[in-house]
Scaffold this motif. Structure first.
Motif, PDB file in Angstrom:
ATOM      1  N   THR A  25      44.083 -10.610  68.148  1.00  0.00           N
ATOM      2  CA  THR A  25      44.741  -9.849  69.248  1.00  0.00           C
ATOM      3  C   THR A  25      45.017  -8.334  68.718  1.00  0.00           C
ATOM      4  O   THR A  25      44.808  -7.941  67.413  1.00  0.00           O
ATOM      5  N   LEU A  26      45.698  -7.467  69.663  1.00  0.00           N
ATOM      6  CA  LEU A  26      45.450  -6.272  69.314  1.00  0.00           C
ATOM      7  C   LEU A  26      46.696  -5.490  69.903  1.00  0.00           C
ATOM      8  O   LEU A  26      47.185  -5.659  70.975  1.00  0.00           O
ATOM      9  N   SER A  27      47.732  -4.835  69.058  1.00  0.00           N
ATOM     10  CA  SER A  27      48.732  -4.098  69.655  1.00  0.00           C
ATOM     11  C   SER A  27      48.893  -2.948  69.133  1.00  0.00           C
ATOM     12  O   SER A  27      48.229  -2.517  68.005  1.00  0.00           O
ATOM     13  N   ILE A  28      49.091  -1.978  70.167  1.00  0.00           N
ATOM     14  CA  ILE A  28      48.561  -0.197  69.929  1.00  0.00           C
ATOM     15  C   ILE A  28      49.928   0.340  69.984  1.00  0.00           C
ATOM     16  O   ILE A  28      50.710   0.357  71.144  1.00  0.00           O
ATOM     17  N   GLY A  29      50.443   1.215  69.253  1.00  0.00           N
ATOM     18  CA  GLY A  29      51.193   2.225  69.792  1.00  0.00           C
ATOM     19  C   GLY A  29      50.595   3.889  69.830  1.00  0.00           C
ATOM     20  O   GLY A  29      49.770   3.798  68.856  1.00  0.00           O
TER      21      GLY A  29
END
Length: 64
Positions: A25-29
């Motif tokens: 999965t990928l979480s980005i700020g």
């Protein structure tokens, strides 16, 4: 047909590689620099946005 990138990891088969890709999965700020920013303030803000994405669920991009 979807192509799976080659992964040369010892003890992991092509089927295992496909499963690893599906599990990722990928979480980005994301942020823009502001006139008053310092390198530290930018990193602090984007770090907070990253954790906001993680708390919000999988596969999110949070900007601010």
């Amino acid at each position: 047909m979807t192509k799976v990138p080659s992964m040369n990891l010892p003890g992991i088969s092509a089927d295992d590689s496909l499963m690893l890709l599906r599990a990722a999965t990928l979480s980005i700020g994301v942020t823009e620099s502001r006139n008053e920013d310092t390198p530290t303030s930018i990193l602090d803000r984007v770090d907070q946005l990253l954790y906001d994405s993680k708390r919000g669920g999988k596969n999110r991009v949070t900007s601010g």
